[in-house]
Scaffold this motif. Structure first.
Motif, PDB file in Angstrom:
ATOM      1  N   PHE A 153       0.848  -1.192   0.000  1.00 33.60           N
ATOM      2  CA  PHE A 153       0.000   0.000   0.000  1.00 33.60           C
ATOM      3  C   PHE A 153       0.883   1.241   0.000  1.00 33.60           C
ATOM      4  O   PHE A 153       2.055   1.195   0.358  1.00 33.60           O
ATOM      5  CB  PHE A 153      -0.943   0.008   1.213  1.00 33.60           C
ATOM      6  N   HIS A 154       0.294   2.381  -0.402  1.00 34.14           N
ATOM      7  CA  HIS A 154       1.056   3.625  -0.501  1.00 34.14           C
ATOM      8  C   HIS A 154       0.576   4.689   0.473  1.00 34.14           C
ATOM      9  O   HIS A 154       1.356   5.558   0.848  1.00 34.14           O
ATOM     10  CB  HIS A 154       0.988   4.168  -1.933  1.00 34.14           C
TER      11      HIS A 154
ATOM     12  N   GLU B 134       7.670  12.064  -2.202  1.00 39.42           N
ATOM     13  CA  GLU B 134       8.941  11.321  -2.205  1.00 39.42           C
ATOM     14  C   GLU B 134       9.750  11.648  -3.456  1.00 39.42           C
ATOM     15  O   GLU B 134      10.967  11.836  -3.386  1.00 39.42           O
ATOM     16  CB  GLU B 134       8.655   9.822  -2.124  1.00 39.42           C
ATOM     17  N   ASN B 135       9.069  11.715  -4.603  1.00 36.55           N
ATOM     18  CA  ASN B 135       9.770  12.056  -5.846  1.00 36.55           C
ATOM     19  C   ASN B 135      10.329  13.467  -5.794  1.00 36.55           C
ATOM     20  O   ASN B 135      11.430  13.731  -6.273  1.00 36.55           O
ATOM     21  CB  ASN B 135       8.828  11.910  -7.039  1.00 36.55           C
ATOM     22  N   LYS B 136       9.554  14.387  -5.208  1.00 36.92           N
ATOM     23  CA  LYS B 136      10.017  15.771  -5.085  1.00 36.92           C
ATOM     24  C   LYS B 136      11.238  15.845  -4.177  1.00 36.92           C
ATOM     25  O   LYS B 136      12.204  16.557  -4.453  1.00 36.92           O
ATOM     26  CB  LYS B 136       8.906  16.663  -4.538  1.00 36.92           C
ATOM     27  N   GLY B 137      11.197  15.079  -3.061  1.00 36.30           N
ATOM     28  CA  GLY B 137      12.335  15.072  -2.159  1.00 36.30           C
ATOM     29  C   GLY B 137      13.580  14.520  -2.824  1.00 36.30           C
ATOM     30  O   GLY B 137      14.680  15.045  -2.648  1.00 36.30           O
ATOM     31  N   THR B 138      13.407  13.462  -3.627  1.00 35.24           N
ATOM     32  CA  THR B 138      14.544  12.884  -4.346  1.00 35.24           C
ATOM     33  C   THR B 138      15.108  13.876  -5.351  1.00 35.24           C
ATOM     34  O   THR B 138      16.329  14.024  -5.489  1.00 35.24           O
ATOM     35  CB  THR B 138      14.104  11.605  -5.069  1.00 35.24           C
TER      36      THR B 138
ATOM     37  N   THR C 205      -8.220  14.731  -4.218  1.00 32.53           N
ATOM     38  CA  THR C 205      -8.279  14.563  -5.673  1.00 32.53           C
ATOM     39  C   THR C 205      -7.041  15.125  -6.370  1.00 32.53           C
ATOM     40  O   THR C 205      -6.979  15.148  -7.596  1.00 32.53           O
ATOM     41  CB  THR C 205      -9.533  15.265  -6.234  1.00 32.53           C
ATOM     42  N   ASP C 206      -6.061  15.548  -5.589  1.00 30.32           N
ATOM     43  CA  ASP C 206      -4.843  16.144  -6.142  1.00 30.32           C
ATOM     44  C   ASP C 206      -3.747  15.085  -6.211  1.00 30.32           C
ATOM     45  O   ASP C 206      -3.253  14.615  -5.187  1.00 30.32           O
ATOM     46  CB  ASP C 206      -4.395  17.317  -5.253  1.00 30.32           C
ATOM     47  N   GLU C 207      -3.364  14.717  -7.433  1.00 28.23           N
ATOM     48  CA  GLU C 207      -2.335  13.696  -7.603  1.00 28.23           C
ATOM     49  C   GLU C 207      -0.947  14.196  -7.195  1.00 28.23           C
ATOM     50  O   GLU C 207      -0.037  13.402  -6.990  1.00 28.23           O
ATOM     51  CB  GLU C 207      -2.305  13.237  -9.067  1.00 28.23           C
ATOM     52  N   CYS C 208      -0.781  15.519  -7.076  1.00 24.93           N
ATOM     53  CA  CYS C 208       0.504  16.073  -6.635  1.00 24.93           C
ATOM     54  C   CYS C 208       0.625  16.089  -5.123  1.00 24.93           C
ATOM     55  O   CYS C 208       1.639  16.526  -4.583  1.00 24.93           O
ATOM     56  CB  CYS C 208       0.682  17.492  -7.180  1.00 24.93           C
ATOM     57  N   ASP C 209      -0.417  15.635  -4.418  1.00 28.49           N
ATOM     58  CA  ASP C 209      -0.409  15.635  -2.961  1.00 28.49           C
ATOM     59  C   ASP C 209      -0.081  14.254  -2.404  1.00 28.49           C
ATOM     60  O   ASP C 209       0.045  14.084  -1.199  1.00 28.49           O
ATOM     61  CB  ASP C 209      -1.785  16.094  -2.449  1.00 28.49           C
TER      62      ASP C 209
ATOM     63  N   VAL D 215       1.769  10.634  -1.362  1.00 29.25           N
ATOM     64  CA  VAL D 215       3.050  10.296  -0.736  1.00 29.25           C
ATOM     65  C   VAL D 215       4.123  10.101  -1.798  1.00 29.25           C
ATOM     66  O   VAL D 215       5.254  10.576  -1.664  1.00 29.25           O
ATOM     67  CB  VAL D 215       2.902   9.017   0.116  1.00 29.25           C
ATOM     68  N   LEU D 216       3.761   9.424  -2.891  1.00 30.37           N
ATOM     69  CA  LEU D 216       4.730   9.173  -3.959  1.00 30.37           C
ATOM     70  C   LEU D 216       5.216  10.478  -4.578  1.00 30.37           C
ATOM     71  O   LEU D 216       6.401  10.627  -4.879  1.00 30.37           O
ATOM     72  CB  LEU D 216       4.087   8.287  -5.030  1.00 30.37           C
ATOM     73  N   ALA D 217       4.294  11.447  -4.742  1.00 32.82           N
ATOM     74  CA  ALA D 217       4.679  12.733  -5.320  1.00 32.82           C
ATOM     75  C   ALA D 217       5.658  13.467  -4.414  1.00 32.82           C
ATOM     76  O   ALA D 217       6.637  14.055  -4.885  1.00 32.82           O
ATOM     77  CB  ALA D 217       3.432  13.595  -5.558  1.00 32.82           C
TER      78      ALA D 217
END
Length: 321
Positions: free
Chosen positions: A87-88, A238-242, A228-232, A234-236
């Motif tokens: 799960f995410h 994490e990608n931003k942090g990377t 409903t915001d895909e930029c919100d 956890v994966l988004a």
């Protein structure tokens, strides 16, 4: 993981006297939009304990709720969390009560939690049961309803088929309703259970939430528009942090050099080495004497450095071939 959606910095308001915010000089006296949960006081989960907790000897992973942003022990979620890779995102018990509409989506979208088997509880063995008995009953009911709907659909199609008899010159045209269908109402018309547990969701579940006008209004009233915001997700984050880490690791000098031609690169490297050498020698004197470097000292250094640079440039002789 998340940025604090409901928190803004307090610098420049009444909490910090004689301090003006440099980004927003005209900031209000109080940030009325701020919501301070227990995390701001170093307490987490429903047990309201610090993390790390010196008195807690049980190893347990903490999971963040995507709605309230609080962190919870896995054992305090009312259900055993699935494997971390299954799960995410997680919605805690309190937030599921605050957003009961999510229970209508859970049977189709949520990841089933792990279920403890009574005979193996004492041994601490946990099995991943994909469907509980209640869920199987739900699926049977749903499949039965779907079968009935299909039969009714066939009958309707047969009834609406155009007549091929010679008595009808024009077949009757059946138009479908163009009104937007609410996914949530369709799911709520089916049988589903509300439990006193947290829920666990896969990576793409937000894109499947209904976005009709009524649902968007409901999200706004519950203050969960971000669902409903895909930029919100956890994966988004994490990608931003990377991405930010990779940017921080890049050398700005090398980025600048790559944008120059060969002559400019050599000149910049020479200037950089001169500045580095002279500044190191200048600061070493303060270190040897044990004195503090002041702003005036740094300003004096750069004035002298620019003066020496101009003298070197003026002494240069240029030859034309």
């Amino acid at each position: 993981v998340f940025l604090s959606r409901n928190f803004r910095c307090d610098c420049g308001n009444s909490k910090f006297k004689n301090l003006q915010c440099k980004l927003l000089p005209e900031k209000g006296k109080v940030n009325s939009g701020n919501k301070y949960n227990d995390n701001f006081f170093g307490l987490y989960c429903t047990c309201k304990r610090p993390y790390p907790d010196p008195e807690d000897e049980i190893p347990d992973e903490m999971i963040q709720c995507i709605v309230c942003e609080d962190w919870f022990h896995g054992r305090h979620l009312g259900a055993v969390p699935p494997e971390s890779g299954d799960f995410h995102e997680m919605v805690c018990q309190a937030c599921m009560k605050h957003c009961p509409f999510l229970w209508a989506y859970a049977p189709q979208l949520a990841v089933p939690p792990l279920t403890k088997v009574n005979s193996l509880e004492d041994e601490g063995i946990i099995l991943n049961v994909e469907e509980s008995e209640e869920q199987k009953k739900e699926i049977k009911k749903e499949s039965g309803a779907e079968h009935q709907e299909k039969e009714e659909g066939k009958q309707t199609e047969q009834f609406n088929e155009p007549s091929t008899s010679s008595g009808s010159s024009c077949p009757e045209i059946v138009t479908k309703s163009e009104e937007p269908v609410c996914k949530l109402k369709e799911l709520q018309s089916k049988h589903f259970l509300k439990k006193d547990t947290a829920t666990f969701w896969p990576s793409n579940w937000r894109s499947k939430l209904c976005t009709c006008e009524e649902c968007l209004k409901m999200y706004s009233e519950l203050e969960v528009q971000f669902l409903t915001d895909e930029c919100d997700t956890v994966l988004a984050y994490e990608n931003k942090g990377t991405s930010d880490q990779e940017t921080d690791r890049r050398d700005p000098l090398m980025d600048t050099l790559n944008s120059m031609n060969r002559v400019q690169q050599v000149e910049l490297i020479c200037e950089y080495n001169d500045l580095k050498t002279e500044l190191t020698d200048y600061l070493r004197r303060f270190a040897d004497e044990g004195t503090v470097v002041k702003r005036e000292d740094i300003q004096h250094f750069f004035e002298e450095f620019q003066s020496r640079k101009r003298r070197r440039t003026n002494r240069m002789q240029y030859y034309c071939s």
